[in-house]
Write an enzyme that holds these catalytic residues in place. Structure first.
Site, short mmCIF file in Angstrom:
data_model
loop_
_atom_site.label_atom_id
_atom_site.label_comp_id
_atom_site.label_asym_id
_atom_site.label_seq_id
_atom_site.Cartn_x
_atom_site.Cartn_y
_atom_site.Cartn_z
N CYS A 2 0.80 -0.62 0.15
CA CYS A 2 -0.04 -0.05 0.27
C CYS A 2 0.25 1.47 -0.16
O CYS A 2 1.94 1.78 0.48
CB CYS A 2 -1.40 0.10 1.33
N ARG A 27 2.69 0.42 -5.55
CA ARG A 27 2.72 -0.34 -4.56
C ARG A 27 1.66 -0.81 -3.88
O ARG A 27 1.47 -1.46 -2.74
CB ARG A 27 2.89 0.78 -2.83
N TRP A 76 -2.88 -2.69 -0.87
CA TRP A 76 -2.44 -4.00 -1.30
C TRP A 76 -3.59 -5.03 -1.15
O TRP A 76 -2.68 -4.54 0.08
CB TRP A 76 -1.54 -3.77 -2.27
N ASN A 101 0.57 1.29 6.37
CA ASN A 101 0.57 0.76 5.51
C ASN A 101 1.64 -0.33 5.88
O ASN A 101 2.05 -0.55 6.84
CB ASN A 101 2.07 1.19 4.05
N GLY A 102 0.87 -1.83 5.89
CA GLY A 102 1.04 -2.66 7.29
C GLY A 102 0.72 -3.54 7.49
O GLY A 102 -0.46 -3.67 6.17
N GLU A 483 13.63 -15.65 -15.60
CA GLU A 483 12.87 -13.78 -15.73
C GLU A 483 11.75 -14.21 -16.54
O GLU A 483 11.09 -13.18 -16.83
CB GLU A 483 14.08 -13.14 -15.88
N LYS A 487 8.04 -12.89 -16.60
CA LYS A 487 7.51 -11.84 -16.96
C LYS A 487 6.47 -12.23 -18.01
O LYS A 487 5.23 -11.33 -17.76
CB LYS A 487 8.56 -11.27 -17.92
N GLU A 490 3.23 -12.13 -15.44
CA GLU A 490 2.82 -10.69 -15.15
C GLU A 490 2.52 -10.37 -15.49
O GLU A 490 1.01 -9.34 -15.34
CB GLU A 490 4.35 -10.21 -14.16
N HIS A 506 12.77 -34.59 -17.68
CA HIS A 506 12.18 -35.69 -15.87
C HIS A 506 10.96 -35.10 -15.94
O HIS A 506 10.62 -35.13 -14.58
CB HIS A 506 13.33 -35.50 -15.29
N LYS A 605 5.00 -3.55 -6.59
CA LYS A 605 6.35 -3.08 -7.46
C LYS A 605 6.90 -2.90 -5.85
O LYS A 605 8.02 -4.05 -6.08
CB LYS A 605 6.50 -1.38 -7.83
C1 G6P Z 1 7.85 -7.29 -6.47
C2 G6P Z 1 7.90 -6.60 -7.62
C3 G6P Z 1 9.50 -7.50 -8.27
C4 G6P Z 1 10.62 -7.46 -8.20
C5 G6P Z 1 10.40 -7.82 -6.79
C6 G6P Z 1 11.37 -7.28 -5.64
O1 G6P Z 1 6.99 -8.82 -7.14
O2 G6P Z 1 7.01 -6.81 -8.33
O3 G6P Z 1 9.37 -6.84 -9.79
O4 G6P Z 1 11.68 -7.88 -8.31
O5 G6P Z 1 9.16 -7.96 -5.76
O6 G6P Z 1 12.00 -6.37 -5.15
P1 G6P Z 1 12.61 -5.92 -4.51
O7 G6P Z 1 11.98 -4.68 -4.62
O8 G6P Z 1 13.30 -6.12 -3.64
O9 G6P Z 1 13.57 -5.89 -6.57
#
Ligand code: G6P
Length: 610
Positions: A2, A27, A76, A101-102, A483, A487, A490, A506, A605
């Site tokens: 949040c 956030r 969130w 936020n928390g 990765e 992507k 997401e 396997h 994020k």
């Molecule tokens: C969230 C974001 C990702 C990021 C991860 C770790 O899941 O959506 O994009 O890789 O957090 O975040 P950081 O800020 O620690 O790299």
């Protein structure tokens, strides 16, 4: 998670709060709300489910919201679904409003005690217990600051809060433990927010609150105290963030902007850190050389995309004999540890606020790990403040939830650390000169990879009706496959899994048919022949392959095999380059599917909950 923002301003606070919320939307964005103390000394509150745009619609229906003191929140969801009822601000009666936020870990216990006192709950959130607790203290005669001090003493968990009360209409009290909170210093106005970017249109001057700080903004004054009321002195910081750096410019999405910024971002990360054929070790900060001299091994800790950067780097460190472990932060603090001597903790994080990474770092300190270094993108973040050594990635603000330029700049920064530690493990000057040369060539190689976009757009069309995809890679490119799959998940909501190519037989080979696209990266490295064998295993079973290949790998279009050639690149930095077409693929599939690319559903994020 949040985002929160609050202000005691000279004029109507609503535009400032809305602007702040929009900048904090990364956030969390499943519901939002605003509360303002209006000119009749009442709290006007508007909340809505959905993104800030929905809140703006609700505000335009509810009419003007005059008032100079207010708080706002973008959510969130953790406790309780993302409905209007669960959206913040939460109120107790008509006079007190709070944003948080928390997560309050002892909310059940507090809720039961409050119920016994006859308090009824309006929402399913953990936050509501905080506002009720504060109200109980106000009811027994405390002012807002004293009531918050009493309340935070009983809260368990990580939180940042902002509270306003009609009893003291020009006052805003904030507090933090675990979750971030900054105080913005304006001209005759003061603000709080989850990060500096939220307030960039009104101030550049800030105090960064430490854990346990409580800020009292009252009649133009800012006072910071601890839980017992003792004054706390925090340095005034000036943000270097510019409004342009966080503007979308000519791009449709931040993700596209950030993908295309990668050449420049990598150049910035290297700037002033290499000279001629040498690394300038001072870039790791004072005391780095002594710490590196004592380092016998490293423990990388990170989450999400940052974790995948760590997995790539393990291959790089071990090539030069530096023992390296890599672990997901939440798992690191979920197990017992045998602490190795001389082990340097390396945290990787774009935001520097990921709570799992912060908790894992705190645990390494408790356990007696040697020292810590963070590779991070946000200068004033908690991780930067709490680490012994810091190497900033200088990627510039990353706003799209799906990380792109943060990843490739982390990898670039990790190459610098490979040199610094490699020197202690027998890396020769010739090796170092080669690594530096490769780094210097990186920005141009990135630009070359970006020219693949038209070809990738065509391929993206083949994905829009698919439900699953497999990504393959070997060695340092297995994390690149991970990765790529992350992507795609997401951004397009297509279920994607990554496998080390050798592991296919396997199990996952059973999934392969002509409805399952299989994407592989094929750099020209020592694992190439084995990878080619794995590609043939897929083709033999009717699987449809898309391979991003180095031209020297000699892989060409055939039945069920489409090849996109990526400009030749040295195998050691190839992971950085091969990540880029996979980012673009996810972006264009998302675009075709019409998803909310910069704010994918259910994500955020900066993840500030465990
Ligand atoms: C969230 C974001 C990702 C990021 C991860 C770790 O899941 O959506 O994009 O890789 O957090 O975040 P950081 O800020 O620690 O790299």
């Amino acid at each position: 998670m949040c985002g929160i923002v609050g202000a005691v301003a000279k004029s109507d606070v609503l535009p400032l709060l809305l602007d702040g919320l929009k900048r904090l939307e990364y956030r969390g964005y499943d519901s939002a709300g605003i509360a303002v103390i209006n000119d009749r000394n009442q709290i006007s509150r508007t909340r809505s489910a959905g993104k800030i745009a929905e809140l703006e619609k609700a505000l335009s229906c509810s009419g003007a919201m005059p008032g100079t003191t207010g708080i706002a929140h973008t959510r969130w969801a953790t406790h309780g679904p993302p409905t209007e009822i669960n959206a913040h601000p939460h109120m107790s009666g008509q006079n007190l409003a709070l944003v948080c936020n928390g997560i309050i870990e002892n909310h059940e216990m507090l809720r039961q005690a409050q119920r016994r006192n006859g308090i009824e709950f309006a929402s399913e959130t953990d936050t509501e217990v905080i506002v009720n607790e504060i109200q109980q203290h106000i009811d027994r005669g405390l002012d807002l600051l004293a009531a918050v001090m009493e309340t935070v003493a009983v809260l368990e968990g990580a939180y940042a809060i902002g509270v306003v009360s009609t009893n003291e209409p020009n006052r805003l009290v904030g507090a933090r433990r675990g979750s971030p909170l900054v105080v913005g210093i304006g001209e005759g106005e003061s603000y709080i927010a989850s990060d500096m970017s939220a307030l960039i249109s009104v101030t550049r001057d800030f105090f960064i609150l430490e854990n346990g700080d409580i800020v009292d903004i009252h009649d133009g004054n800012i006072a910071i105290v601890d839980q017992s009321g003792r004054p706390q002195f925090r340095d005034r910081k000036t943000s270097r963030l510019t409004a342009e750096a966080i503007a979308l410019g000519e791009h449709r999405h931040y993700m596209a902007k950030e993908i295309h910024e990668q050449g420049a971002a990598i150049a910035n990360t290297l700037d002033n850190r290499i000279t001629g054929t040498r690394l300038l070790e001072e870039c790791f900060g004072a005391g780095a050389a002594a710490i590196f001299d004592e380092t016998r091994s490293i423990q990388i800790i990170a989450c999400g995309t940052s974790y995948y950067a760590g997995l790539v780097a393990r291959h790089w460190f071990e090539e030069f004999g530096v023992p390296c472990q890599v672990e997901i932060a939440s798992e690191f603090h979920s197990r017992h540890h045998a602490v190795p001597d001389g082990c340097l903790t390396v945290t990787l994080s774009q935001s520097g606020e990921t709570i799992d990474t912060l908790s894992a770092l705190a645990l390494t300190r408790e356990l007696g790990y040697m020292n810590s270094l963070t590779i991070c993108n946000v200068p004033e973040s908690s991780l930067v403040r709490e680490s012994d050594l810091v190497l900033m990635t200088h990627a510039g603000p990353e706003i799209g939830v799906a990380s792109t330029k943060a990843f490739t700049t982390q990898l670039t920064a990790l190459r610098l650390l490979v040199i610094a530690l490699g020197r202690r493990f027998g890396m020769t000057e010739t090796d170092e000169a080669r690594l530096i040369k490769e780094l210097r060539e990186l920005p141009a190689k990135v630009e070359a990879a970006l020219t693949l976009e038209p070809a990738i757009m065509e391929i993206a069309g083949q994905f829009s009706d698919k439900h699953h995809a497999l990504f393959l890679g070997r060695g340092a490119h297995y994390p690149i496959a991970l990765e790529g799959a992350l992507k795609l998940k997401e951004i397009s909501y297509i279920h994607a899994e990554a496998y080390p190519a050798g592991e296919l037989k396997h199990g996952p080979l059973a999934l392969v048919d002509n409805e399952m696209p299989v994407i592989s990266v094929a750099p020209n490295d020592r694992l190439l022949n084995k990878l080619k064998g794995n590609i043939e295993e897929v083709r033999a079973r009717g699987g449809k392959l898309i391979v991003f290949a180095d031209p020297h790998a000699r892989i060409y279009d055939q039945e069920n095999l489409q090849v996109i050639h990526v400009a030749p690149v040295d195998s050691s930095i190839a992971p950085i380059i091969f990540a880029i077409p996979l980012q673009m693929l996810a972006y264009h599939v998302g675009l075709i599917k019409g998803t909310d690319i910069d704010k994918p559903r259910n994500l955020a994020k900066s993840v500030t909950v465990e």
